[in-house]
Design a protein around this motif. Structure first.
Motif, short mmCIF file in Angstrom:
data_model
loop_
_atom_site.label_atom_id
_atom_site.label_comp_id
_atom_site.label_asym_id
_atom_site.label_seq_id
_atom_site.Cartn_x
_atom_site.Cartn_y
_atom_site.Cartn_z
N LEU A 223 75.70 19.82 -16.51
CA LEU A 223 75.64 18.90 -15.38
C LEU A 223 76.13 17.51 -15.79
CD1 LEU A 223 72.22 20.02 -13.89
CD2 LEU A 223 74.51 20.95 -13.49
N PHE A 224 77.10 17.01 -15.03
CA PHE A 224 77.72 15.71 -15.33
C PHE A 224 76.83 14.58 -14.82
CE2 PHE A 224 80.46 12.23 -13.73
CZ PHE A 224 80.98 11.81 -14.94
N PRO A 225 76.51 13.60 -15.68
CA PRO A 225 75.74 12.44 -15.22
C PRO A 225 76.66 11.46 -14.51
CG PRO A 225 76.19 12.25 -17.55
CD PRO A 225 76.76 13.58 -17.12
N GLU A 226 76.15 10.79 -13.50
CA GLU A 226 76.98 9.88 -12.71
C GLU A 226 77.61 8.83 -13.61
OE1 GLU A 226 74.34 8.22 -9.87
OE2 GLU A 226 73.02 7.32 -11.35
N GLY A 227 78.83 8.41 -13.27
CA GLY A 227 79.53 7.40 -14.06
C GLY A 227 81.02 7.43 -13.80
N GLY A 228 81.70 6.30 -14.08
CA GLY A 228 83.15 6.23 -13.93
C GLY A 228 83.60 6.36 -12.49
N GLY A 229 82.75 5.96 -11.54
CA GLY A 229 83.11 6.06 -10.12
C GLY A 229 82.81 7.41 -9.51
N GLN A 280 88.26 17.68 -7.49
CA GLN A 280 89.45 17.47 -6.68
C GLN A 280 89.63 15.98 -6.34
OE1 GLN A 280 88.78 20.27 -3.38
NE2 GLN A 280 90.46 21.51 -4.18
N GLN A 281 88.55 15.32 -5.95
CA GLN A 281 88.67 13.91 -5.57
C GLN A 281 89.02 13.04 -6.77
OE1 GLN A 281 88.62 13.94 -2.28
NE2 GLN A 281 87.87 16.03 -2.57
N GLY A 306 83.17 8.83 -2.24
CA GLY A 306 82.14 8.84 -1.22
C GLY A 306 81.77 10.24 -0.78
N ARG A 307 80.75 10.36 0.06
CA ARG A 307 80.30 11.66 0.53
C ARG A 307 81.34 12.34 1.41
NH1 ARG A 307 74.65 11.80 3.32
NH2 ARG A 307 75.27 14.00 3.36
N LEU A 414 91.66 11.69 1.16
CA LEU A 414 90.95 12.96 1.02
C LEU A 414 91.79 13.86 0.13
CD1 LEU A 414 90.12 13.63 4.78
CD2 LEU A 414 88.61 12.56 3.11
N ALA A 415 91.13 14.74 -0.62
CA ALA A 415 91.86 15.69 -1.47
C ALA A 415 91.23 17.08 -1.33
CB ALA A 415 91.82 15.25 -2.93
#
Length: 585
Positions: A223-229, A280-281, A306-307, A414-415
């Protein structure tokens, strides 16, 4: 203390860099000869240490053959190496070598054993053979080729790496954990390292909420921790939901509402739909950033995943529609070209790091530098998750631009699957409008413009009628036999202007006028008019009863209310006030 595979996942983070930084060493001043000063003992003259060397694709290896050495000093510079020590007899040894070619001193290392001191020196130009070790074409008697290790090394990088690891023992800090998960793994078995109480603040439709739970640290994680945007991954640990993953130094904190026992084996699963969307984003952002820079020299200063949509902040006050169209066309051409996306790890001191795009490393960064590259397009420092080929992006749609902060422009995009979902929503809206407007999609805009014009005319007519009605109501109230004391009026339809017209037409400062509009039991607007001193006293109390808020001046107090059902309580309050005032008089 977390690891995830290349391309899809951030790379395994080790306890230190691949290659350590050489220490700043000083060479001890040698005893030059026996004539140090009168009366000195028979000091031994300085000698050279017997030295063996051999050449490899990336490194040059040197072994200073000294048993039981003491007072060892090694200085590696870009063009030379200086070595000194004492042997077990106390003899001082000293070697100074001017290199055949330039080396990368910051990415070189040495290792001492009981029988020798071995140095491996990183070449500045890799895969270029050295015919000799020294700059001058002179072979010192103390320098020899190590024929046991000399071989034709073309294409033999695996052997070289094995030699480097053997001599320097660079992997001694890496724990003997299981291998990190493979690129296509969606679950992974690992060990719980620690579990401690924690809180998580969340925001929802009902406002902010604080959840009690635990921060779980694992030996490795998918699981990737939030960071780098990029936001964090979600998933499960032994089917227990992971609500947030945050980075704390080299560790990843997994927030759960159920504790897990340290030392226990657990199964980690990733929410793949969320992960792939973020991949993808994020890869889409790298591609757009590179193309915008290449085509128009527009630098990216930040970005947000963003969401529902993502935004790239570009260092420009504005963009033309032609620029936006050109960027969109170019990025989609590269997607169709199926360009690969690769991940590499570089030493922090590797010269190539200076050529990689990036906005700097975190203050608590440890270990190698992770570089994400799109073949022939971009190379960028990044810790986030990415696709392994641009074809996985499917398509990118740039929705337009928005004004950003401090003369910046936000490019909205969007991607991948988000484009398909956006098209599905848009198509659904188009079908609904076609049914409501009774015309084809190509006529929707004109049909809406006609409706808007008709609505404006109706609103204007309605406003005029409402004003006329307000005047009529004011005169009726003024001429009513019940006029005086407290006058109350409520209408479902109306606005602030409607109530103020009534108050203006009545124009009495002797009567308390309480007007309301809106839902009889829900929310609405209110106005209290009358003697300034009375209104100043009663206005805040009226707002409190109606559970609303407002302000007033010069004999009027008006505002918004949430409980119109309490109008009768306000009327009683006003009546009591009038009665009390009359008694005092």
């Amino acid at each position: 203390m977390f690891s995830v595979p290349l391309n899809c996942f951030p790379d395994h983070i080790r306890g230190g860099s691949c290659w350590g930084r050489p220490q700043d060493l000083k060479i001890a001043a040698p005893a030059w000869n026996s004539k140090c000063h009168p009366g000195a003992g028979a000091a031994m003259a300085r000698q050279h240490a017997r030295t063996l060397w051999y050449d490899r694709p990336k490194y040059v290896f040197m072994e200073f053959c000294v048993e039981d050495s003491t007072d060892v000093h090694v200085l590696i510079e870009d063009h030379r190496i200086v070595f000194s020590c004492k042997n077990d007899d106390g003899v001082e040894l000293y070697n100074e070598i001017e290199f055949y070619a330039k080396v990368n001193s910051k990415d070189s290392q040495d290792k001492r054993s009981s029988r020798s001191i071995t140095c491996f020196v990183r070449k500045w130009k890799e895969k270029v053979a050295w015919p000799r070790l020294t700059k001058e074409d002179i072979k010192p008697v103390w320098l020899s080729v190590d024929f046991d290790n000399w071989r034709d090394w073309e294409g033999d990088e695996e052997v070289e790496l094995a030699q480097v690891e053997h001599y320097a023992e660079l992997l001694q800090k890496v724990s003997t954990k299981r291998p990190p998960p493979a690129m296509d793994d969606l679950d992974f078995t690992t060990t719980v390292v620690s579990c401690r109480p924690a809180e998580l603040q969340t925001e929802g439709s009902n406002g902010k909420k604080v959840l009690s739970g635990f921060h779980v640290v694992l030996e490795d994680t998918l699981l990737f921790p939030e960071g780098g945007g990029q936001p964090d991954d979600h998933g499960t640990i032994n089917d227990i939901s992971v609500l947030r993953v945050t980075r704390r130094g080299e560790q990843a904190d997994h927030f759960t509402q159920t504790p897990l026992d340290p030392g226990s084996q657990v199964l980690v699963r990733v929410d793949w739909e969320r992960r792939f969307d973020h991949m993808q984003q994020h890869s889409g952002q790298h591609l757009i950033t590179a193309v915008a820079d290449h085509l128009f020299k527009l630098k990216t200063t930040s970005w947000e995943l963003g969401r529902f949509r993502s935004a790239i902040e570009l260092d420009t006050p504005s963009m033309t529609t032609e620029q936006v169209a050109a960027i969109e066309q170019s990025v989609n051409e590269k997607i169709r070209d199926r360009l690969p996306v690769n991940v590499r790890e570089l030493s922090l001191d590797d010269p190539e790091v200076e050529q990689v795009r990036g906005r700097g490393l975190p203050d608590d960064h440890a270990g190698p530098v992770r570089v994400v590259s799109i073949k022939g397009v971009d190379s960028n420092m990044c810790c986030g998750t990415h696709v392994s080929n641009l074809s996985d992006l499917q398509v990118i749609k740039i929705l337009g631009t928005e004004k950003g902060k401090k003369n910046k422009t936000n490019l909205i995009f969007l991607a991948g699957n988000r484009v398909l979902k956006w098209m599905e929503r848009s198509h659904g809206t188009e079908k609904a409008l076609t049914a409501l407007l009774k015309c084809g999609a190509e006529d929707h805009v004109e049909a809406v413009k006609k409706l808007q014009n008709s609505t404006k005319i109706l609103q204007k007519n309605n406003l005029n009628l409402l004003r006329d009605l307000a005047v009529h109501i004011a005169h009726s109230l003024r001429n009513s036999p019940d006029w005086g004391g407290v006058v109350v009026l409520h209408r479902k339809e109306g606005d602030s202007e409607f109530m103020n017209i009534i108050a203006n037409e009545i124009g009495s400062e002797e009567t308390l006028l309480f007007l309301t509009v809106g839902d009889e039991k829900g929310a609405g607007l209110f106005l209290l008019a009358g003697p300034p001193a009375s209104v100043e006293t009663l206005g805040p109390r009226v707002a409190e009863v109606l559970e609303g808020k407002g302000a007033g001046k010069k004999g009027r107090f008006q505002g918004k209310a949430t409980k119109m059902s309490r109008r009768t309580e306000v009327q009683a309050l006003l009546q009591d006030y009038i009665t009390t005032q009359s008694t005092k008089e």
